[in-house]
Design a protein around this motif. Structure first.
Motif, short mmCIF file in Angstrom:
data_model
loop_
_atom_site.label_atom_id
_atom_site.label_comp_id
_atom_site.label_asym_id
_atom_site.label_seq_id
_atom_site.Cartn_x
_atom_site.Cartn_y
_atom_site.Cartn_z
N GLY A 88 -52.38 16.41 17.12
CA GLY A 88 -53.52 16.26 18.01
C GLY A 88 -54.75 15.68 17.33
O GLY A 88 -55.65 15.16 18.00
N ASP A 89 -54.80 15.74 15.99
CA ASP A 89 -55.95 15.18 15.26
C ASP A 89 -55.89 13.65 15.29
O ASP A 89 -54.81 13.06 15.42
N ASN A 90 -57.04 13.02 15.14
CA ASN A 90 -57.09 11.55 15.16
C ASN A 90 -56.89 10.98 13.75
O ASN A 90 -56.89 11.71 12.76
N GLU A 91 -56.72 9.65 13.68
CA GLU A 91 -56.43 8.99 12.40
C GLU A 91 -57.53 9.24 11.38
O GLU A 91 -57.25 9.52 10.21
N PHE A 129 -48.48 8.41 15.16
CA PHE A 129 -49.62 8.46 16.07
C PHE A 129 -49.33 7.73 17.37
O PHE A 129 -48.65 6.71 17.38
N GLU A 130 -49.87 8.26 18.46
CA GLU A 130 -49.89 7.59 19.75
C GLU A 130 -51.30 7.73 20.30
O GLU A 130 -51.86 8.84 20.29
N ASN A 131 -51.86 6.62 20.76
CA ASN A 131 -53.23 6.63 21.30
C ASN A 131 -54.21 7.30 20.33
O ASN A 131 -55.05 8.09 20.73
N ASN A 132 -54.03 7.00 19.04
CA ASN A 132 -54.87 7.49 17.94
C ASN A 132 -54.81 9.01 17.75
O ASN A 132 -55.68 9.59 17.12
N GLN A 133 -53.79 9.66 18.28
CA GLN A 133 -53.61 11.09 18.06
C GLN A 133 -52.29 11.33 17.34
O GLN A 133 -51.26 10.74 17.69
N LEU A 134 -52.33 12.21 16.34
CA LEU A 134 -51.13 12.58 15.61
C LEU A 134 -50.18 13.32 16.55
O LEU A 134 -50.57 14.32 17.17
N VAL A 135 -48.94 12.81 16.68
CA VAL A 135 -47.97 13.42 17.59
C VAL A 135 -46.76 14.01 16.87
O VAL A 135 -46.06 14.84 17.43
#
Length: 153
Positions: A88-91, A129-135
């Motif tokens: 859920g965290d961003n890059e 990542f997808e849409n700049n969120q760690l998945v």
């Protein structure tokens, strides 16, 4: 595993350390929701899926007849990487956290306009990542400069 768990780079999650057997893994987490084998690059890989913790444990034989834990894949926001970041965290957050491990800059692989991966080879870690969120997080044991596996103790 309803409380926060920590994946320690090169080690594993709690007692689920890289190098443990399938039997030991099952004694920790119970019977997996799915158990399947596959062949990748000529090597047999056993995958144990645990839907309740959003994790897959991949085991390989290496130089033995027994499957041992080689990779952990998590998609669970309750499992962090050494309490630094989680699903859920961003890059930007992830890259800043990874700098605390003093590892090399990652290789960035672009899948498409919304998906990319960061590969930290020196710490055996791939971040999806997808849409700049760690998945998804894929972590493995450490390998030294002579290609020797450094199993946790």
């Amino acid at each position: 595993m309803s409380t926060k768990q920590t994946l320690v780079l090169g080690q594993g999650i709690g007692q689920a350390k890289f190098g443990i057997s399938e039997k030991d893994l099952i004694s920790l987490f119970g019977k997996p929701d799915n158990r399947e084998t596959d062949i990748e690059d000529g090597e047999e890989i056993l995958s144990l899926d645990y839907d309740n913790i959003f994790a897959t444990f991949c085991l390989e034989k290496f130089d033995t007849d027994e499957f041992i834990l080689s990779t952990i894949i998590v998609e669970n926001p309750e499992i962090s990487i050494e309490n630094k970041f989680s699903i859920g965290d961003n890059e930007e957050t992830v890259r800043k956290a990874m700098k605390t491990f003093k590892c090399e800059e990652p290789e960035k692989e672009i899948e498409d306009e919304n998906k990319f991966n960061l590969y930290y080879e020196d710490v055996s870690l791939v971040l999806f990542f997808e849409n700049n969120q760690l998945v998804s997080i894929s972590a493995s044991f450490f390998i030294d400069e002579d290609d020797n596996i450094n199993w946790p103790e």
